[in-house]
Design an enzyme around this catalytic site. Structure first.
Site, PDB file in Angstrom:
ATOM      1  N   GLU A 226     -36.793  66.001 107.237  1.00  0.00           N
ATOM      2  CA  GLU A 226     -36.092  66.365 105.995  1.00  0.00           C
ATOM      3  C   GLU A 226     -37.138  66.337 104.890  1.00  0.00           C
ATOM      4  OE1 GLU A 226     -33.147  67.337 105.755  1.00  0.00           O
ATOM      5  OE2 GLU A 226     -32.005  66.505 107.413  1.00  0.00           O
ATOM      6  N   CYS A 260     -34.698  65.818  96.486  1.00  0.00           N
ATOM      7  CA  CYS A 260     -35.133  66.994  97.250  1.00  0.00           C
ATOM      8  C   CYS A 260     -34.231  68.179  96.954  1.00  0.00           C
ATOM      9  CB  CYS A 260     -35.115  66.678  98.735  1.00  0.00           C
ATOM     10  SG  CYS A 260     -33.546  66.017  99.300  1.00  0.00           S
TER      11      CYS A 260
END
Ligand code: NAP
Length: 453
Positions: A226, A260
């Site tokens: 990720e 993110c």
């Protein structure tokens, strides 16, 4: 290793790094516990995971304070993060059995089925930006599937790592089934290569992802990555501008912009560009900036000085390349790694603010002629984590989100968020594999075929 308060710049505590011999004994203890844990029923695992959720809720304020001290997250945002962790623990506690029950498949065999078995020890390499959430969204499904977890947390949130380890001890999980290790990032390679480690999950930067993927690839171990993102938000001419501006600002500034899936590039159609720019900049100015432990603050300091300086460098380079500064852009006087909400406009291809991830409270506004150019600009990036489109025409929005945008999570008229019910992850340099939802718990299992003639 040490932790530093980003509000004051003062060192909080020093944590000696573990030797590889100590890490080896931790892995052996985890393996021993895994051998009993994997045989437990889902019901027994569920009881323990629900106790984890209970402790998280009971100690919510304490953990929120710890995050504020170690990485600058405002208290209310920290409390919300802990609640989200409790929810994900309960979700997988209740749903793991349903997600992982054997499935009969009718074939020529007298009986054939798929069964989902744990792999063993999973190494979790985690970032500092959501010091509890990133860990729990990985650990809750991984443990419920019957695995063990060894956590290598980011070096600036060692106190959070210990607090999380303590929760599993307090509940009475088998010794070391969840263990923290204090090691520096170059030693991650040694852990990946260790025969007892069966897989690795990283949430972190693209650079760390490339390094971990190559080490995992060299020993053929499963990896879930990720990674970073530069999420584009498209504002079409028919968007509800009031709602779009509010959502875009919230998404850009959540967690101090250090997320993110924060909105990073705002791609606006020509006909509404000036109005969007004006309203967006006005709203970015309204933030209450200050020490994260103070009531009502919604923008604390950035997590580390070096990250703040890096972001400032990206802003300066973009201005040199021709971007126009509308707000912020100057390091404030005084202690702490604060950075003001900053707006760059007339951002164009080739500029740093167009190409790189801006991991802090800096927005890049880009003007486009029409929908087609907006989509092309949104996809013109090495990243592919999240994306959003704003339009009153829901069908048009859905079409763009579903078919045109190249990202793992595409939203219409809302900001990109992780929802425990839905798979979460990216494509391109934002990584591979998925967390959350049903697909998330299937990443670290042996999807085994059993065939009985
Ligand atoms: P980072 O520097 O990559 O660190 C993440 C973790 O990886 C830390 O535990 C770090 O340890 C370790 N690490 C760093 N370089 C490594 C290497 N070469 N080999 C092995 N391990 C390494 O990222 P960060 O600054 O903590 O977090 C911000 C980044 O994470 C951003 O790019 C953000 O977009 C991304 N992120 C992605 C998601 C997602 O779900 N896609 C979620 C949150 C954050 P040390 O701290 O000891 O260096």
């Amino acid at each position: 290793m040490h932790t530093t308060d980003p509000t004051t710049g003062k060192r909080i505590k020093v944590y000696p790094e573990f030797s590889l011999r100590k890490v080896d004994s931790i892995l052996n203890r985890a393996e021993k516990s895994f051998q009993s844990w994997r045989l437990l029923s889902f019901k027994d695992r569920r009881v323990m995971m629900m106790k984890v959720a209970g402790i998280l809720r009971r100690n919510k304020d304490q953990y929120a304070k710890l995050m504020a001290q170690e990485m600058g997250k405002p208290l209310a945002q920290g409390q919300a993060e802990i609640e989200k962790c409790a929810v994900v623990c309960n979700f997988y506690a209740q749903q793991a059995e349903h997600f992982l029950s054997p499935e009969l498949i009718h074939t020529e065999a007298s009986k054939s089925f798929i069964t989902y078995l744990p792999l063993g020890i999973v190494l979790a390499v985690m970032p500092w930006n959501f010091p509890f959430w990133q860990v729990f969204r990985c650990v809750a499904p991984t443990l419920m599937a019957g695995n063990a977890v060894v956590l290598k947390h980011a070096s600036n949130v060692c106190g959070c790592a210990l607090a999380i380890e303590h929760i599993f001890k307090e509940v009475g999980f088998p010794p070391g089934l969840f263990s923290n290790v204090f090691i520096s990032s170059p030693k991650v390679k040694d852990l990946i290569e260790h025969p007892l480690v069966k897989a690795v999950s990283l949430t972190g930067s693209t650079g760390a992802g490339m390094s971990i993927a190559s080490h995992a690839g060299a020993v053929l171990k499963k990896a879930v990555l990720e990674l970073g993102g530069s999420d584009p938000y498209i504002i079409l001419e028919d968007a509800d501008l009031e709602m779009a501006v509010e959502t875009c600002v919230n998404s850009r500034l959540i967690n101090g912009g250090q997320s993110c899936i924060a909105a990073k590039r705002f791609i606006v159609e020509d006909s509404v560009f000036n109005e969007f720019e004006e309203r967006f900049t006005a709203r970015m100015q309204l933030q209450r900036i200050g020490p994260p432990l103070h009531e009502g603050i919604n923008l604390g300091p950035m997590a580390r000085h070096d990250l703040r300086d890096h972001l400032h460098g990206q802003v300066q380079k973009s201005i040199k390349q021709g971007a126009k500064l509308l707000l912020g852009g100057a390091i404030p006087l005084g202690k702490g790694s604060f950075y003001p909400p900053t707006v760059l406009t007339h951002v164009r291809p080739g500029m740093v603010a167009y190409q790189e991830e801006l991991f802090g409270p800096v927005a890049a506004i880009i003007k486009v002629a029409d929908e087609q150019e907006a989509i092309q600009t949104a996809n013109d990036t090495v990243f592919g984590l999240g994306a959003a489109v704003f339009t009153r025409d829901i069908k048009r929005g859905e079409q763009i989100a579903a078919k045109e945008l190249q990202a793992g999570c595409c939203f219409v008229n809302d900001f990109v968020k992780s929802d425990f019910l839905l798979p979460f992850g990216g494509i391109k340099q934002s990584g591979y594999g998925r967390e959350l939802g049903e697909l998330g718990i299937r990443e670290f299992v042996n999807i085994k075929t059993v065939y009985v003639k």
